[in-house]
Design a protein around this motif. Sequence first.
Motif, mmCIF file in Angstrom:
data_model
loop_
_atom_site.group_PDB
_atom_site.id
_atom_site.type_symbol
_atom_site.label_atom_id
_atom_site.label_comp_id
_atom_site.label_asym_id
_atom_site.label_seq_id
_atom_site.Cartn_x
_atom_site.Cartn_y
_atom_site.Cartn_z
ATOM 1 N N THR A 155 -80.861 -39.152 36.549
ATOM 2 C CA THR A 155 -80.150 -39.597 37.740
ATOM 3 C C THR A 155 -78.797 -38.894 37.725
ATOM 4 O O THR A 155 -78.180 -38.750 36.664
ATOM 5 N N HIS A 156 -78.338 -38.420 38.859
ATOM 6 C CA HIS A 156 -77.052 -37.727 38.898
ATOM 7 C C HIS A 156 -75.927 -38.731 38.637
ATOM 8 O O HIS A 156 -75.844 -39.773 39.285
ATOM 9 N N ARG A 157 -75.069 -38.391 37.687
ATOM 10 C CA ARG A 157 -73.951 -39.270 37.344
ATOM 11 C C ARG A 157 -72.683 -38.867 38.098
ATOM 12 O O ARG A 157 -72.441 -37.687 38.321
ATOM 13 N N TRP A 158 -71.904 -39.854 38.474
ATOM 14 C CA TRP A 158 -70.610 -39.542 39.063
ATOM 15 C C TRP A 158 -69.592 -39.336 37.951
ATOM 16 O O TRP A 158 -69.715 -39.880 36.855
ATOM 17 N N LYS A 159 -68.602 -38.499 38.223
ATOM 18 C CA LYS A 159 -67.557 -38.165 37.265
ATOM 19 C C LYS A 159 -66.210 -38.670 37.775
ATOM 20 O O LYS A 159 -66.066 -39.038 38.944
ATOM 21 N N ASP A 160 -65.224 -38.650 36.906
ATOM 22 C CA ASP A 160 -63.895 -39.111 37.300
ATOM 23 C C ASP A 160 -63.317 -38.280 38.441
ATOM 24 O O ASP A 160 -62.517 -38.781 39.231
ATOM 25 N N ASP A 161 -63.737 -37.004 38.551
ATOM 26 C CA ASP A 161 -63.219 -36.149 39.610
ATOM 27 C C ASP A 161 -64.175 -36.017 40.797
ATOM 28 O O ASP A 161 -63.952 -35.179 41.687
ATOM 29 N N THR A 162 -65.238 -36.828 40.834
ATOM 30 C CA THR A 162 -66.166 -36.786 41.966
ATOM 31 C C THR A 162 -65.488 -37.312 43.222
ATOM 32 O O THR A 162 -64.848 -38.368 43.203
ATOM 33 N N ASN A 163 -65.637 -36.587 44.324
ATOM 34 C CA ASN A 163 -65.107 -37.039 45.614
ATOM 35 C C ASN A 163 -66.083 -38.058 46.201
ATOM 36 O O ASN A 163 -67.060 -37.699 46.868
ATOM 37 N N LEU A 164 -65.837 -39.323 45.926
ATOM 38 C CA LEU A 164 -66.779 -40.370 46.303
ATOM 39 C C LEU A 164 -66.875 -40.558 47.821
ATOM 40 O O LEU A 164 -67.839 -41.139 48.307
ATOM 41 N N ALA A 165 -65.886 -40.069 48.545
ATOM 42 C CA ALA A 165 -65.918 -40.195 50.005
ATOM 43 C C ALA A 165 -66.898 -39.217 50.637
ATOM 44 O O ALA A 165 -67.275 -39.377 51.800
ATOM 45 N N ASP A 166 -67.353 -38.221 49.846
ATOM 46 C CA ASP A 166 -68.222 -37.197 50.429
ATOM 47 C C ASP A 166 -69.236 -36.668 49.413
ATOM 48 O O ASP A 166 -69.661 -35.517 49.491
ATOM 49 N N TRP A 167 -69.648 -37.505 48.482
ATOM 50 C CA TRP A 167 -70.602 -37.071 47.458
ATOM 51 C C TRP A 167 -72.011 -37.068 48.048
ATOM 52 O O TRP A 167 -72.499 -38.083 48.549
ATOM 53 N N TRP A 168 -72.696 -35.935 47.970
ATOM 54 C CA TRP A 168 -74.009 -35.781 48.616
ATOM 55 C C TRP A 168 -75.025 -36.808 48.126
ATOM 56 O O TRP A 168 -75.926 -37.213 48.879
ATOM 57 N N TYR A 169 -74.900 -37.234 46.877
ATOM 58 C CA TYR A 169 -75.898 -38.139 46.294
ATOM 59 C C TYR A 169 -75.859 -39.513 46.943
ATOM 60 O O TYR A 169 -76.827 -40.266 46.875
ATOM 61 N N MET A 170 -74.733 -39.826 47.569
ATOM 62 C CA MET A 170 -74.601 -41.112 48.252
ATOM 63 C C MET A 170 -75.153 -41.083 49.672
ATOM 64 O O MET A 170 -75.203 -42.119 50.336
ATOM 65 N N ARG A 171 -75.569 -39.918 50.137
ATOM 66 C CA ARG A 171 -76.046 -39.806 51.515
ATOM 67 C C ARG A 171 -77.446 -40.376 51.710
ATOM 68 O O ARG A 171 -77.818 -40.774 52.809
ATOM 69 N N ASP A 172 -78.229 -40.404 50.649
ATOM 70 C CA ASP A 172 -79.592 -40.927 50.764
ATOM 71 C C ASP A 172 -79.544 -42.441 50.967
ATOM 72 O O ASP A 172 -78.947 -43.174 50.175
ATOM 73 N N GLN A 173 -80.184 -42.906 52.019
ATOM 74 C CA GLN A 173 -80.168 -44.325 52.365
ATOM 75 C C GLN A 173 -80.696 -45.209 51.245
ATOM 76 O O GLN A 173 -80.259 -46.346 51.059
ATOM 77 N N THR A 174 -81.639 -44.688 50.464
ATOM 78 C CA THR A 174 -82.289 -45.499 49.430
ATOM 79 C C THR A 174 -81.554 -45.469 48.088
ATOM 80 O O THR A 174 -81.961 -46.167 47.161
ATOM 81 N N HIS A 175 -80.494 -44.666 47.968
ATOM 82 C CA HIS A 175 -79.690 -44.651 46.757
ATOM 83 C C HIS A 175 -78.650 -45.765 46.838
ATOM 84 O O HIS A 175 -77.772 -45.737 47.699
ATOM 85 N N VAL A 176 -78.748 -46.729 45.940
ATOM 86 C CA VAL A 176 -77.894 -47.917 46.061
ATOM 87 C C VAL A 176 -77.008 -48.166 44.846
ATOM 88 O O VAL A 176 -76.129 -49.026 44.901
ATOM 89 N N CYS A 177 -77.210 -47.461 43.736
ATOM 90 C CA CYS A 177 -76.283 -47.590 42.619
ATOM 91 C C CYS A 177 -76.167 -46.265 41.876
ATOM 92 O O CYS A 177 -77.115 -45.477 41.833
ATOM 93 N N PHE A 178 -74.999 -46.054 41.273
ATOM 94 C CA PHE A 178 -74.636 -44.747 40.746
ATOM 95 C C PHE A 178 -73.967 -44.925 39.388
ATOM 96 O O PHE A 178 -73.054 -45.736 39.235
ATOM 97 N N PHE A 179 -74.408 -44.120 38.436
ATOM 98 C CA PHE A 179 -74.052 -44.310 37.042
ATOM 99 C C PHE A 179 -73.032 -43.272 36.584
ATOM 100 O O PHE A 179 -73.013 -42.139 37.052
#
Length: 214
Positions: A155-179
Amino acid sequence: MTCPLCKNQESTSFIGINDILFWKCPSCYLIYKDQSFHPTPNEEELRYNHHHNNSECEGYVDSLNQALEPSRNYIDKHMVGLDFGCGPEPVLAKMLEETSAECYHYDPIFFPELPDERLDFVISTETFEHFSHPSQELNLITSLLIPSGILTVMTHRWKDDTNLADWWYMRDQTHVCFFHDKTFEYICKKYGFSTEYDDGDKVIILRKIIAWEK
């Protein structure tokens, strides 16, 4: 808001892609979508059926191999495992059985029956981000494994420098939690795993080191 993984009650909210409300846990670093934005079961099934993830799709097979190839270092032909969250076609289980070990397959929508026996390994590719109740799913996965069993997660992990306002992995409607890396540190501590392999991005292999009880 209570974190669905570690139960910390001090998550902070933020507005992400498409004005969706997300929460970030300060304890285990899980980011999770507000329940009001979760897809319905019918919406999930429709989305998964449109993926066209099958053995004829070279790109999909290559993606699965990113998790499967490092996992082979911990799996032999005498082992029995599970493709957890396989979707409408259990491609990974078939790939593994062709060359290595016996592998069941499970998906809560398409193949909802779990094996009766405890398993030597579980491989879960592009599934953790779909967990609506991650503590429950991890309870289940951990209970399925024998002590010393192997858990591979992709699963793609978010990092401290990830731009959470525009992270592509969050665009999928079925993605509901991020590690985050720290989320897996929490998982290891809580559920009794040690880290065997980590590519630093999306594939991590854990070993169950204790006889875990709920």
